[in-house]
Design a protein around this motif. Structure first.
Motif, PDB file in Angstrom:
ATOM      1  N   ILE A  38      20.112  56.643  59.195  1.00  0.00           N
ATOM      2  CA  ILE A  38      19.290  57.345  58.202  1.00  0.00           C
ATOM      3  C   ILE A  38      19.043  58.757  58.723  1.00  0.00           C
ATOM      4  N   ILE A  39      19.399  59.760  57.933  1.00  0.00           N
ATOM      5  CA  ILE A  39      19.226  61.165  58.318  1.00  0.00           C
ATOM      6  C   ILE A  39      18.051  61.746  57.530  1.00  0.00           C
ATOM      7  N   THR A  40      17.081  62.302  58.244  1.00  0.00           N
ATOM      8  CA  THR A  40      15.920  62.939  57.620  1.00  0.00           C
ATOM      9  C   THR A  40      15.870  64.408  58.025  1.00  0.00           C
ATOM     10  N   TYR A  41      15.075  65.192  57.305  1.00  0.00           N
ATOM     11  CA  TYR A  41      14.930  66.603  57.666  1.00  0.00           C
ATOM     12  C   TYR A  41      14.023  66.743  58.886  1.00  0.00           C
ATOM     13  N   SER A  42      12.836  66.128  58.801  1.00  0.00           N
ATOM     14  CA  SER A  42      11.856  66.245  59.884  1.00  0.00           C
ATOM     15  C   SER A  42      11.788  64.945  60.677  1.00  0.00           C
ATOM     16  N   ASN A  43      11.232  65.036  61.867  1.00  0.00           N
ATOM     17  CA  ASN A  43      11.196  63.905  62.793  1.00  0.00           C
ATOM     18  C   ASN A  43       9.837  63.213  62.722  1.00  0.00           C
ATOM     19  N   GLN A  44       9.804  62.035  62.128  1.00  0.00           N
ATOM     20  CA  GLN A  44       8.552  61.291  62.042  1.00  0.00           C
ATOM     21  C   GLN A  44       8.846  59.795  61.988  1.00  0.00           C
ATOM     22  N   THR A  45       7.871  59.017  62.397  1.00  0.00           N
ATOM     23  CA  THR A  45       8.022  57.567  62.394  1.00  0.00           C
ATOM     24  C   THR A  45       8.073  57.052  60.957  1.00  0.00           C
ATOM     25  N   SER A  46       8.946  56.096  60.710  1.00  0.00           N
ATOM     26  CA  SER A  46       9.076  55.530  59.367  1.00  0.00           C
ATOM     27  C   SER A  46       7.810  54.777  58.969  1.00  0.00           C
ATOM     28  N   PHE A  47       7.344  55.028  57.752  1.00  0.00           N
ATOM     29  CA  PHE A  47       6.174  54.320  57.237  1.00  0.00           C
ATOM     30  C   PHE A  47       6.500  52.835  57.056  1.00  0.00           C
ATOM     31  N   TYR A  48       7.762  52.560  56.672  1.00  0.00           N
ATOM     32  CA  TYR A  48       8.194  51.180  56.444  1.00  0.00           C
ATOM     33  C   TYR A  48       8.976  50.682  57.662  1.00  0.00           C
ATOM     34  N   LYS A  49       8.806  49.420  57.965  1.00  0.00           N
ATOM     35  CA  LYS A  49       9.448  48.830  59.129  1.00  0.00           C
ATOM     36  C   LYS A  49      10.965  48.819  58.968  1.00  0.00           C
ATOM     37  N   LEU A  50      11.668  49.271  60.015  1.00  0.00           N
ATOM     38  CA  LEU A  50      13.125  49.310  60.001  1.00  0.00           C
ATOM     39  C   LEU A  50      13.686  48.405  61.088  1.00  0.00           C
ATOM     40  N   ASP A  51      14.806  47.777  60.789  1.00  0.00           N
ATOM     41  CA  ASP A  51      15.506  46.965  61.784  1.00  0.00           C
ATOM     42  C   ASP A  51      15.836  47.829  63.003  1.00  0.00           C
ATOM     43  N   GLU A  52      15.714  47.247  64.179  1.00  0.00           N
ATOM     44  CA  GLU A  52      15.923  48.019  65.418  1.00  0.00           C
ATOM     45  C   GLU A  52      17.346  48.553  65.562  1.00  0.00           C
ATOM     46  N   ASN A  53      18.291  48.003  64.812  1.00  0.00           N
ATOM     47  CA  ASN A  53      19.678  48.465  64.901  1.00  0.00           C
ATOM     48  C   ASN A  53      19.982  49.646  63.980  1.00  0.00           C
ATOM     49  N   ILE A  54      19.019  50.034  63.162  1.00  0.00           N
ATOM     50  CA  ILE A  54      19.198  51.189  62.281  1.00  0.00           C
ATOM     51  C   ILE A  54      18.880  52.461  63.059  1.00  0.00           C
ATOM     52  N   LYS A  55      19.801  53.406  63.047  1.00  0.00           N
ATOM     53  CA  LYS A  55      19.594  54.662  63.761  1.00  0.00           C
ATOM     54  C   LYS A  55      18.973  55.698  62.824  1.00  0.00           C
ATOM     55  N   VAL A  56      17.998  56.432  63.339  1.00  0.00           N
ATOM     56  CA  VAL A  56      17.359  57.491  62.554  1.00  0.00           C
ATOM     57  C   VAL A  56      17.567  58.827  63.261  1.00  0.00           C
ATOM     58  N   LEU A  57      18.159  59.788  62.552  1.00  0.00           N
ATOM     59  CA  LEU A  57      18.412  61.123  63.092  1.00  0.00           C
ATOM     60  C   LEU A  57      17.664  62.149  62.255  1.00  0.00           C
ATOM     61  N   SER A  58      17.186  63.212  62.902  1.00  0.00           N
ATOM     62  CA  SER A  58      16.414  64.241  62.193  1.00  0.00           C
ATOM     63  C   SER A  58      17.032  65.614  62.391  1.00  0.00           C
ATOM     64  N   CYS A  59      17.027  66.404  61.333  1.00  0.00           N
ATOM     65  CA  CYS A  59      17.588  67.754  61.402  1.00  0.00           C
ATOM     66  C   CYS A  59      16.746  68.674  62.283  1.00  0.00           C
ATOM     67  N   PHE A  60      15.427  68.408  62.330  1.00  0.00           N
ATOM     68  CA  PHE A  60      14.514  69.191  63.150  1.00  0.00           C
ATOM     69  C   PHE A  60      13.686  68.259  64.020  1.00  0.00           C
ATOM     70  N   GLU A  61      13.341  68.697  65.220  1.00  0.00           N
ATOM     71  CA  GLU A  61      12.549  67.873  66.122  1.00  0.00           C
ATOM     72  C   GLU A  61      11.102  67.755  65.667  1.00  0.00           C
ATOM     73  N   SER A  62      10.617  68.762  64.961  1.00  0.00           N
ATOM     74  CA  SER A  62       9.230  68.738  64.488  1.00  0.00           C
ATOM     75  C   SER A  62       9.038  67.677  63.407  1.00  0.00           C
ATOM     76  N   ASN A  63       7.793  67.173  63.319  1.00  0.00           N
ATOM     77  CA  ASN A  63       7.509  66.181  62.276  1.00  0.00           C
ATOM     78  C   ASN A  63       7.124  66.837  60.953  1.00  0.00           C
ATOM     79  N   LYS A  64       7.130  68.167  60.929  1.00  0.00           N
ATOM     80  CA  LYS A  64       6.814  68.885  59.701  1.00  0.00           C
ATOM     81  C   LYS A  64       7.578  70.198  59.665  1.00  0.00           C
ATOM     82  N   ILE A  65       8.190  70.493  58.531  1.00  0.00           N
ATOM     83  CA  ILE A  65       8.941  71.735  58.374  1.00  0.00           C
ATOM     84  C   ILE A  65       8.059  72.781  57.715  1.00  0.00           C
ATOM     85  N   GLN A  66       7.978  73.963  58.326  1.00  0.00           N
ATOM     86  CA  GLN A  66       7.153  75.027  57.746  1.00  0.00           C
ATOM     87  C   GLN A  66       7.775  75.525  56.446  1.00  0.00           C
ATOM     88  N   SER A  67       6.939  75.721  55.449  1.00  0.00           N
ATOM     89  CA  SER A  67       7.430  76.187  54.155  1.00  0.00           C
ATOM     90  C   SER A  67       7.905  77.629  54.254  1.00  0.00           C
TER      91      SER A  67
END
Length: 363
Positions: A38-67
């Motif tokens: 799963i590729i996201t823009y910002s880096n944050q913990t998933s609100f919904y539980k994900l299987d441990e084998n699912i990889k999550v990658l983020s475009c930015f290390e921050s958990n919030k992107i400045q507007s």
């Protein structure tokens, strides 16, 4: 054993929300068949539980992107997101990318084309009424025809996109029910509670629920509204100290309220696919819903498993409330029909449809 094919979902963030819940449900169910990222823009913990084998990658290390402060900054930011997604697809040898929601769909199509892999994109809102910036509407029109598949939730949405995307590419797939929520259904003593669920925003039109319930003028029934948002103060004024109407805020244990309530009020001006309505019916609540564009009329068979009323018609909604609260037999019959309706939306059934779609697109 055959090597798993690699697929990636793309979405802005894994916060709470309908699209995020669908991705989590699908990813958890499909992880046994596919290698999933799963590729996201910002880096944050998933609100919904994900299987441990699912990889999550983020475009930015921050958990919030400045507007962005201006158009040039916006272009640069979006280009960086597109490049990051494209790089992830190449580095992880992804074979198919699946975008969710307009902006991510555009990025997914462009990144897929650059990496010469197929793409599936998913629209989650009412395309005629959703508030989408002109810049993204233009890109949507230019890029969507280049996707291999476009998944929509309703036939209404399908008819909108057929003007721009080949009909053969458009697939109607509704949301799956949340399996964790389904497992929390219990057979217990229902109470005289009428429930409404949704953020306290003008779009959700909770004022209609309050006005309709107020006409019922019954001390035996209670209206509970779950959700939080900018309309709270206006709704509090409308309630005017009525002890039988409760604004309970956002709740994580929503199943407790579904299990207790008997009737569900759904009053939106428009919807993509109404998750809360589907969930309520799954728990046996008899629905009274606005017949808004996209969603309710594809779930509710009027006068069989619930009622449909015109947007803003508080008198008709109050009339149906009176029918249901005074006729126990009618209420129970519609409750049973409502539950039956939701069987086809089970997580297993919808996941199988997605698996077939992914296999066909890969091949």
């Amino acid at each position: 054993m055959d090597k798993k094919r690699k697929i990636a979902f793309v979405i802005s963030k894994l916060s709470s929300g309908g699209a995020q819940r669908v991705i989590a449900t699908l990813a958890n169910n499909l992880i046994h068949t596919f290698d999933i990222t799963i590729i996201t823009y910002s880096n944050q913990t998933s609100f919904y539980k994900l299987d441990e084998n699912i990889k999550v990658l983020s475009c930015f290390e921050s958990n919030k992107i400045q507007s962005s402060k201006n158009f040039i900054q916006s272009i640069k930011l979006n280009y960086r997101i597109y490049r990051a997604i494209s790089d992830f697809l190449r580095e992880k040898n992804i074979e198919l990318v699946i975008g969710f929601i307009t902006q991510s769909n555009v990025f997914s199509i462009l990144a897929a084309k650059k990496n010469k892999i197929p793409s599936i994109i998913c629209e989650r809102t009412n395309p005629k009424l959703a508030n989408i910036q002109r810049f993204w509407r233009i890109l949507r029109k230019l890029t969507y025809p280049k996707a291999d598949r476009l998944v929509v939730q309703t036939d209404f949405a399908k008819s909108f996109y057929e003007h721009n995307v080949s009909e053969k590419k458009i697939i109607t797939l509704p949301n799956p029910l949340n399996p964790e929520l389904s497992n929390k259904r219990i057979k217990g003593q229902k109470e005289n509670i009428i429930l409404a669920v949704g953020r306290l925003r003008k779009l959700k039109n909770h004022s209609m629920a309050i006005k309709s319930f107020s006409q019922l003028n019954s001390r035996k029934w209670k209206l509970q509204i779950l959700g939080e948002g900018p309309e709270r103060k206006n709704l509090e004024k409308l309630i005017s100290n009525n002890p039988n109407i409760e604004l309970l805020g956002a709740k994580t244990n929503i199943e407790d309220y579904y299990n207790k309530a008997r009737i569900f009020l759904f009053t939106s001006y428009y919807e993509g696919f109404p998750n809360a309505l589907l969930e309520a019916m799954h728990f046996g609540l008899t629905p009274i819903s606005t017949n808004c564009n996209s969603g309710p009329s594809e779930i509710i068979d009027n006068k069989k498993n619930g009622f449909l009323v015109n947007i803003g018609d508080c008198n008709k909604m109050a009339e149906h409330l009176k029918e249901l609260t005074e006729d126990q037999k009618l209420l129970e019959e519609m409750s049973i029909e409502a539950m039956k309706t939701t069987e086809k939306y089970s997580s297993e059934n919808i996941t199988q449809l997605w698996k077939d779609l992914i296999d066909n697109t890969l091949n």
